[in-house]
Design a protein around this motif. Structure first.
Motif, PDB file in Angstrom:
ATOM      1  N   ASN A  31       0.848  -1.030   0.095  1.00 43.37           N
ATOM      2  CA  ASN A  31       0.026  -0.077  -0.006  1.00 43.37           C
ATOM      3  C   ASN A  31       0.975   1.091   0.235  1.00 43.37           C
ATOM      4  O   ASN A  31       1.487   1.721   1.094  1.00 43.37           O
ATOM      5  CB  ASN A  31      -1.022   0.174   1.258  1.00 43.37           C
ATOM      6  N   PRO A  32       0.888   1.956  -1.336  1.00 42.91           N
ATOM      7  CA  PRO A  32       1.810   3.244  -1.056  1.00 42.91           C
ATOM      8  C   PRO A  32       1.165   4.376  -0.305  1.00 42.91           C
ATOM      9  O   PRO A  32       1.971   5.292  -0.028  1.00 42.91           O
ATOM     10  CB  PRO A  32       1.853   3.564  -2.685  1.00 42.91           C
ATOM     11  N   ASP A  33       0.060   3.822  -0.059  1.00 36.66           N
ATOM     12  CA  ASP A  33      -0.449   5.349   1.066  1.00 36.66           C
ATOM     13  C   ASP A  33       0.030   5.272   2.392  1.00 36.66           C
ATOM     14  O   ASP A  33      -0.191   6.128   3.115  1.00 36.66           O
ATOM     15  CB  ASP A  33      -1.995   5.225   0.875  1.00 36.66           C
ATOM     16  N   ILE A  34       0.596   4.238   2.867  1.00 32.91           N
ATOM     17  CA  ILE A  34       1.076   4.041   4.109  1.00 32.91           C
ATOM     18  C   ILE A  34       2.573   4.614   4.436  1.00 32.91           C
ATOM     19  O   ILE A  34       3.506   4.075   3.381  1.00 32.91           O
ATOM     20  CB  ILE A  34       1.056   2.521   4.655  1.00 32.91           C
ATOM     21  N   ALA A  35       2.661   5.306   5.113  1.00 32.24           N
ATOM     22  CA  ALA A  35       4.084   5.962   5.210  1.00 32.24           C
ATOM     23  C   ALA A  35       5.229   4.921   5.633  1.00 32.24           C
ATOM     24  O   ALA A  35       4.935   3.947   6.091  1.00 32.24           O
ATOM     25  CB  ALA A  35       4.139   7.197   6.420  1.00 32.24           C
ATOM     26  N   ILE A  36       6.400   5.274   5.307  1.00 31.83           N
ATOM     27  CA  ILE A  36       7.818   4.297   5.603  1.00 31.83           C
ATOM     28  C   ILE A  36       7.694   3.996   7.118  1.00 31.83           C
ATOM     29  O   ILE A  36       7.982   2.945   7.417  1.00 31.83           O
ATOM     30  CB  ILE A  36       8.853   5.106   4.901  1.00 31.83           C
ATOM     31  N   GLU A  37       7.561   5.217   7.784  1.00 32.14           N
ATOM     32  CA  GLU A  37       7.524   5.222   9.210  1.00 32.14           C
ATOM     33  C   GLU A  37       6.473   4.365  10.027  1.00 32.14           C
ATOM     34  O   GLU A  37       6.888   3.397  10.871  1.00 32.14           O
ATOM     35  CB  GLU A  37       7.602   6.457   9.759  1.00 32.14           C
ATOM     36  N   LYS A  38       5.531   4.290   9.482  1.00 33.15           N
ATOM     37  CA  LYS A  38       4.505   3.445   9.935  1.00 33.15           C
ATOM     38  C   LYS A  38       4.470   2.156   9.379  1.00 33.15           C
ATOM     39  O   LYS A  38       4.372   1.185  10.113  1.00 33.15           O
ATOM     40  CB  LYS A  38       3.029   4.058   9.199  1.00 33.15           C
ATOM     41  N   GLN A  39       5.329   1.893   8.358  1.00 36.72           N
ATOM     42  CA  GLN A  39       5.392   0.536   7.866  1.00 36.72           C
ATOM     43  C   GLN A  39       6.459  -0.334   8.568  1.00 36.72           C
ATOM     44  O   GLN A  39       6.549  -1.613   9.013  1.00 36.72           O
ATOM     45  CB  GLN A  39       5.779   0.363   6.134  1.00 36.72           C
ATOM     46  N   ARG A  40       7.717   0.761   9.141  1.00 40.09           N
ATOM     47  CA  ARG A  40       8.549   0.092  10.034  1.00 40.09           C
ATOM     48  C   ARG A  40       8.032  -0.175  11.374  1.00 40.09           C
ATOM     49  O   ARG A  40       8.412  -1.335  12.022  1.00 40.09           O
ATOM     50  CB  ARG A  40       9.614   1.338  10.061  1.00 40.09           C
ATOM     51  N   LYS A  41       6.988   0.755  11.792  1.00 39.33           N
ATOM     52  CA  LYS A  41       6.498   0.059  12.970  1.00 39.33           C
ATOM     53  C   LYS A  41       5.860  -1.088  13.185  1.00 39.33           C
ATOM     54  O   LYS A  41       5.668  -1.945  13.949  1.00 39.33           O
ATOM     55  CB  LYS A  41       5.424   1.467  13.446  1.00 39.33           C
ATOM     56  N   ILE A  42       4.936  -1.108  11.970  1.00 35.80           N
ATOM     57  CA  ILE A  42       4.218  -2.248  11.735  1.00 35.80           C
ATOM     58  C   ILE A  42       5.058  -3.542  11.415  1.00 35.80           C
ATOM     59  O   ILE A  42       4.894  -4.658  12.258  1.00 35.80           O
ATOM     60  CB  ILE A  42       3.367  -2.441  10.454  1.00 35.80           C
ATOM     61  N   GLN A  43       6.366  -3.454  11.012  1.00 34.98           N
ATOM     62  CA  GLN A  43       7.150  -4.593  11.117  1.00 34.98           C
ATOM     63  C   GLN A  43       7.626  -5.143  12.438  1.00 34.98           C
ATOM     64  O   GLN A  43       7.948  -6.041  12.859  1.00 34.98           O
ATOM     65  CB  GLN A  43       8.531  -4.376  10.193  1.00 34.98           C
ATOM     66  N   GLU A  44       7.837  -3.909  13.260  1.00 39.98           N
ATOM     67  CA  GLU A  44       8.641  -4.285  14.514  1.00 39.98           C
ATOM     68  C   GLU A  44       7.509  -4.879  15.223  1.00 39.98           C
ATOM     69  O   GLU A  44       7.949  -5.696  16.134  1.00 39.98           O
ATOM     70  CB  GLU A  44       8.822  -2.754  15.116  1.00 39.98           C
ATOM     71  N   GLU A  45       6.019  -4.354  15.165  1.00 42.68           N
ATOM     72  CA  GLU A  45       5.168  -5.415  16.002  1.00 42.68           C
ATOM     73  C   GLU A  45       4.989  -6.646  15.657  1.00 42.68           C
ATOM     74  O   GLU A  45       4.943  -7.455  16.469  1.00 42.68           O
ATOM     75  CB  GLU A  45       3.932  -4.370  15.608  1.00 42.68           C
ATOM     76  N   ARG A  46       5.170  -7.081  14.295  1.00 38.61           N
ATOM     77  CA  ARG A  46       5.182  -8.227  13.848  1.00 38.61           C
ATOM     78  C   ARG A  46       6.306  -9.141  14.387  1.00 38.61           C
ATOM     79  O   ARG A  46       6.169 -10.261  14.750  1.00 38.61           O
ATOM     80  CB  ARG A  46       5.154  -8.461  12.105  1.00 38.61           C
ATOM     81  N   GLU A  47       7.522  -8.502  14.481  1.00 36.01           N
ATOM     82  CA  GLU A  47       8.702  -9.240  14.915  1.00 36.01           C
ATOM     83  C   GLU A  47       8.528  -9.289  16.382  1.00 36.01           C
ATOM     84  O   GLU A  47       9.077 -10.464  17.006  1.00 36.01           O
ATOM     85  CB  GLU A  47      10.034  -8.431  14.620  1.00 36.01           C
ATOM     86  N   GLN A  48       8.032  -8.353  17.265  1.00 38.58           N
ATOM     87  CA  GLN A  48       7.573  -8.677  18.498  1.00 38.58           C
ATOM     88  C   GLN A  48       6.802  -9.507  18.974  1.00 38.58           C
ATOM     89  O   GLN A  48       6.871 -10.329  19.737  1.00 38.58           O
ATOM     90  CB  GLN A  48       7.246  -7.346  19.062  1.00 38.58           C
ATOM     91  N   ALA A  49       5.587  -9.663  17.994  1.00 34.20           N
ATOM     92  CA  ALA A  49       4.704 -10.941  18.286  1.00 34.20           C
ATOM     93  C   ALA A  49       5.307 -12.196  17.888  1.00 34.20           C
ATOM     94  O   ALA A  49       4.721 -13.213  18.700  1.00 34.20           O
ATOM     95  CB  ALA A  49       3.429 -10.488  17.347  1.00 34.20           C
ATOM     96  N   ARG A  50       6.269 -12.166  17.210  1.00 34.85           N
ATOM     97  CA  ARG A  50       7.046 -13.470  16.701  1.00 34.85           C
ATOM     98  C   ARG A  50       7.804 -13.984  17.853  1.00 34.85           C
ATOM     99  O   ARG A  50       7.815 -15.190  18.303  1.00 34.85           O
ATOM    100  CB  ARG A  50       7.908 -13.335  15.470  1.00 34.85           C
ATOM    101  N   LEU A  51       8.571 -13.296  18.492  1.00 38.08           N
ATOM    102  CA  LEU A  51       9.378 -13.304  19.579  1.00 38.08           C
ATOM    103  C   LEU A  51       8.457 -13.819  20.800  1.00 38.08           C
ATOM    104  O   LEU A  51       8.888 -14.492  21.565  1.00 38.08           O
ATOM    105  CB  LEU A  51      10.334 -12.109  19.931  1.00 38.08           C
TER     106      LEU A  51
END
Length: 412
Positions: free
Chosen positions: A202-222
């Protein structure tokens, strides 16, 4: 040896076995195999069926006693009906127009009913006083009631099963909690992955927001891996405890099985005793009744009956055929057809040595000076027939007396 055998169980199978237990959920389960496993003896509380066998057996004993008390009443009523039937028909049969062996056969049915009535009365007594009392005594000695209800045997098994299952139930509860936590973490990770996938395209979502979503996914995995490790550790603990749990539960179960075996063995012997009392086919008294009845029926002899009728009511009857009679002065009253001894009796023709004769029919003397004999008897005629058809004879032993002349024939 039993414990060693349990420890030899394949770990993979044991793990699978416990994993099915740990998959229990508060939501309705649509899998029939899982529903069946939930009914397993090993699941908490499912030992109650084995505990209830004591109460069930006690109740069954009472029902068995009631059942065969009712059968005893049936036997008593049948005996009474047989007796009433025999009593009702006996005078009618005795006065019937039948005679001879045919009459005796009919009468034998009534006497057989009287004997069978006695037999079934004894069966009633055996069912009540022997089998019923034996069952009640065993019931009293085997089942020990508690003051506030229930039985001591049930409480002992309940306590044993509960004590053996308590640590297992705690471990299962802990395992269920760890499983739920792991599944919750998995769902959280799954949601985070979906958000990350959606944000990446989704190009409408900012890069910073995408990075935050990736961190949440990694935290959920851990977090999921951490919870999974805890879940596996609890499951391993439960797996190690399973052999001990199985041994303790089987030990209590074997005790309950032994008590049930004793109950089954006793009830088997009780049923065999009832069968022995009810099985009249092997009773010697019954065999004797029907054997005698059959013999009486087979003894019906038409020729014998016809001969008896002929001699008693037909041409074989003795009679005073008409002949010329001189008038005589009235004398002391005499019985018709019978010559009495007089002070100066008329002369008889005395036979020197006598003549051997054979009785053709039975004759029972009506007076003390008459002979009695049965058909076929042989004796000596000592005086010739008088004008009233009477002869004098002498039987073995010196007994002399009068008899009807036409009841015998001379032996050639």
């Amino acid at each position: 040896m039993h414990l060693i055998k349990i420890f030899k169980v394949n770990f993979t199978e044991c793990f699978s076995f416990l994993l099915r237990f740990s998959s229990m959920s508060t939501l309705p389960n649509e899998n029939p195999s899982e529903d069946a496993s939930n009914q397993s003896f090993w699941m908490p509380g499912n030992y109650q069926r084995s505990v209830r066998r004591t109460e069930d057996s006690f109740q069954a004993c009472g029902e068995i006693v009631a059942c065969f008390q009712e059968r005893a009443r049936v036997e008593r009523q049948y005996a009474q009906q047989l007796s009433e039937w025999s009593t009702k028909w006996k005078p009618l049969v005795d006065a019937s127009p039948l005679y001879g062996s045919l009459l005796r056969a009919w009468q034998c049915f009534l006497t057989s009913a009287d004997r069978l009535s006695i037999l079934h009365t004894s069966i009633c007594r055996s069912l009540v006083s022997e089998d019923g009392d034996r069952m009640r005594t065993w019931q009293k000695e085997t089942f020990h009631k508690k003051m506030f209800g229930g039985f001591r045997e049930s409480q002992d098994f309940e306590t044993g099963f509960s004590r053996a299952q308590k640590p297992w139930a705690k471990r299962l509860k802990k395992l269920d909690k760890a499983r739920n936590a792991y599944h919750k973490a998995c769902r959280k990770e799954h949601v985070a992955q979906d958000r990350e996938t959606h944000a990446r395209g989704n190009p409408d979502i900012a890069i910073e927001k995408q990075r935050k979503i990736q961190e949440e996914r990694e935290q959920a995995r851990l977090e999921k891996e951490k919870v999974r490790s805890r879940y596996e550790k609890v499951l391993e603990e439960v797996t190690r405890y399973a052999p001990r749990y199985m041994e303790e539960m089987e030990s209590i179960f074997d005790q309950s099985q032994e008590e049930e075996r004793k109950r089954i063995s006793f009830l088997k012997q009780a049923f065999l005793s009832i069968h022995r009392h009810l099985d009249v086919t092997n009773d010697e008294n019954v065999k004797a009744v029907y054997s005698e009845l059959h013999h009486t029926l087979m003894s019906i002899n038409e020729q014998e009956d016809l001969r008896w009728w002929k001699n008693s009511h037909g041409p074989g009857m003795p009679t005073d055929w008409p002949h010329f009679q001189e008038w005589t002065a009235p004398q002391k009253k005499q019985k018709k057809g019978k010559k009495e001894e007089q002070k100066n009796p008329p002369e008889r023709t005395v036979m020197i040595g006598g003549v051997h004769v054979k009785a053709l029919y039975d004759y029972v003397g009506q007076e003390p000076d008459e002979l009695s004999f049965k058909a076929g008897d042989e004796f000596i005629k000592t005086e010739e027939e008088d004008d009233q058809g009477w002869c004098r004879g002498m039987k073995d032993g010196g007994r002399e007396g009068l008899y009807p002349a036409n009841y015998v024939e001379v032996i050639q």
